[in-house]
Design a protein around this motif. Structure first.
Motif, PDB file in Angstrom:
ATOM      1  N   TRP A  52      53.013  41.567  38.554  1.00 40.55           N
ATOM      2  CA  TRP A  52      52.786  42.722  37.693  1.00 40.55           C
ATOM      3  C   TRP A  52      52.184  43.877  38.485  1.00 40.55           C
ATOM      4  O   TRP A  52      52.602  45.031  38.349  1.00 40.55           O
ATOM      5  CB  TRP A  52      51.864  42.346  36.521  1.00 40.55           C
ATOM      6  N   ILE A  53      51.176  43.568  39.324  1.00 42.26           N
ATOM      7  CA  ILE A  53      50.515  44.599  40.143  1.00 42.26           C
ATOM      8  C   ILE A  53      51.535  45.301  41.026  1.00 42.26           C
ATOM      9  O   ILE A  53      51.541  46.529  41.144  1.00 42.26           O
ATOM     10  CB  ILE A  53      49.385  43.976  41.002  1.00 42.26           C
ATOM     11  N   GLY A  87      44.785  52.277  41.998  1.00 42.33           N
ATOM     12  CA  GLY A  87      43.449  51.755  41.693  1.00 42.33           C
ATOM     13  C   GLY A  87      43.493  50.289  41.298  1.00 42.33           C
ATOM     14  O   GLY A  87      42.637  49.509  41.705  1.00 42.33           O
ATOM     15  N   ASP A  88      44.495  49.925  40.476  1.00 44.64           N
ATOM     16  CA  ASP A  88      44.660  48.523  40.082  1.00 44.64           C
ATOM     17  C   ASP A  88      44.869  47.641  41.308  1.00 44.64           C
ATOM     18  O   ASP A  88      44.267  46.567  41.423  1.00 44.64           O
ATOM     19  CB  ASP A  88      45.873  48.344  39.156  1.00 44.64           C
ATOM     20  N   LYS A  89      45.710  48.108  42.204  1.00 44.71           N
ATOM     21  CA  LYS A  89      46.004  47.330  43.413  1.00 44.71           C
ATOM     22  C   LYS A  89      44.760  47.162  44.269  1.00 44.71           C
ATOM     23  O   LYS A  89      44.507  46.083  44.812  1.00 44.71           O
ATOM     24  CB  LYS A  89      47.123  48.000  44.209  1.00 44.71           C
ATOM     25  N   GLN A  90      43.956  48.217  44.355  1.00 44.32           N
ATOM     26  CA  GLN A  90      42.725  48.136  45.153  1.00 44.32           C
ATOM     27  C   GLN A  90      41.753  47.142  44.531  1.00 44.32           C
ATOM     28  O   GLN A  90      41.203  46.283  45.224  1.00 44.32           O
ATOM     29  CB  GLN A  90      42.077  49.506  45.283  1.00 44.32           C
ATOM     30  N   VAL A  91      41.527  47.256  43.222  1.00 43.15           N
ATOM     31  CA  VAL A  91      40.576  46.359  42.554  1.00 43.15           C
ATOM     32  C   VAL A  91      41.077  44.919  42.620  1.00 43.15           C
ATOM     33  O   VAL A  91      40.295  43.994  42.851  1.00 43.15           O
ATOM     34  CB  VAL A  91      40.328  46.800  41.091  1.00 43.15           C
ATOM     35  N   SER A 115      45.616  44.698  33.783  1.00 44.39           N
ATOM     36  CA  SER A 115      44.603  45.275  34.672  1.00 44.39           C
ATOM     37  C   SER A 115      43.339  45.678  33.930  1.00 44.39           C
ATOM     38  O   SER A 115      42.328  46.011  34.563  1.00 44.39           O
ATOM     39  CB  SER A 115      45.183  46.492  35.398  1.00 44.39           C
ATOM     40  N   HIS A 116      43.346  45.612  32.618  1.00 44.78           N
ATOM     41  CA  HIS A 116      42.214  46.053  31.804  1.00 44.78           C
ATOM     42  C   HIS A 116      40.917  45.317  32.150  1.00 44.78           C
ATOM     43  O   HIS A 116      39.838  45.904  32.110  1.00 44.78           O
ATOM     44  CB  HIS A 116      42.546  45.877  30.319  1.00 44.78           C
ATOM     45  N   THR A 117      41.000  44.046  32.503  1.00 45.31           N
ATOM     46  CA  THR A 117      39.797  43.248  32.774  1.00 45.31           C
ATOM     47  C   THR A 117      39.414  43.209  34.255  1.00 45.31           C
ATOM     48  O   THR A 117      38.379  42.625  34.592  1.00 45.31           O
ATOM     49  CB  THR A 117      39.985  41.799  32.294  1.00 45.31           C
ATOM     50  N   LEU A 118      40.218  43.797  35.122  1.00 43.53           N
ATOM     51  CA  LEU A 118      39.985  43.635  36.568  1.00 43.53           C
ATOM     52  C   LEU A 118      38.610  44.116  37.023  1.00 43.53           C
ATOM     53  O   LEU A 118      37.949  43.433  37.818  1.00 43.53           O
ATOM     54  CB  LEU A 118      41.076  44.329  37.375  1.00 43.53           C
ATOM     55  N   ALA A 119      38.162  45.265  36.561  1.00 44.25           N
ATOM     56  CA  ALA A 119      36.847  45.774  36.989  1.00 44.25           C
ATOM     57  C   ALA A 119      35.735  44.824  36.541  1.00 44.25           C
ATOM     58  O   ALA A 119      34.810  44.539  37.311  1.00 44.25           O
ATOM     59  CB  ALA A 119      36.616  47.179  36.447  1.00 44.25           C
TER      60      ALA A 119
END
Length: 157
Positions: free
Chosen positions: A82-83, A90-94, A9-13
């Motif tokens: 993974w999500i 927040g990860d799921k939203q992004v 999730s580090h790169t999602l934003a």
């Protein structure tokens, strides 16, 4: 504990931001292809899209490597798994927003392809007319073809 920079999730934003830029570029391209603006700007948009896509690929590659290191499939299916198992709210939203943006980009790209195909057909028809290959596709006020590609040459009586 896993370092935050090693999480998929580090790169999602960043991916979401870059994908937003792609959607904006595709919308701008669509406007230009539709005749709204200076068509001479299309090559600039194409270059911008290429840079954005390269950036997207690099970010996705980082995410895929992080997934593989954690034993998940290195792709969107692996990320979805993974999500669901480890992602924060927040990860799921992004991730959901990124997925929606990617769908928008895919649809814009498809529509732009149709517009390009339409423009190519118009250009080909114009070339055919200029080369006298119109096959009588233009008609005068009397309903008769106004273009003749065969018949007697002018000045021969």
């Amino acid at each position: 504990m896993t370092s935050n920079s090693l999480l998929p999730s580090h790169t999602l934003a960043d991916e979401k931001l870059v994908t937003s830029r792609l959607v904006a570029a595709l919308q701008q391209e669509q406007d230009l292809l539709s005749g709204n603006g200076d068509a001479d700007k299309i090559p600039d948009i194409i270059n911008e899209k290429a840079n954005i896509v390269a950036n997207m690929a690099a970010l996705a590659d980082q995410r895929h490597k992080a997934l593989a290191a954690l034993g998940f499939l290195a792709g969107e299916n692996g990320m979805q798994t993974w999500i669901e198992q480890h992602g924060s709210a927040g990860d799921k939203q992004v991730w959901g927003e990124l997925f929606a943006l990617a769908q928008s980009a895919r649809e814009l790209n498809r529509l732009n392809g149709l517009l390009i195909g339409k423009q190519m057909a118009i250009n080909q028809n114009a070339m055919n007319i200029l080369q006298g290959k119109s096959n009588g596709s233009f008609y005068g006020p009397d309903g008769q073809s106004s273009l003749r590609s065969s018949g007697r040459p002018l000045g021969i009586g």
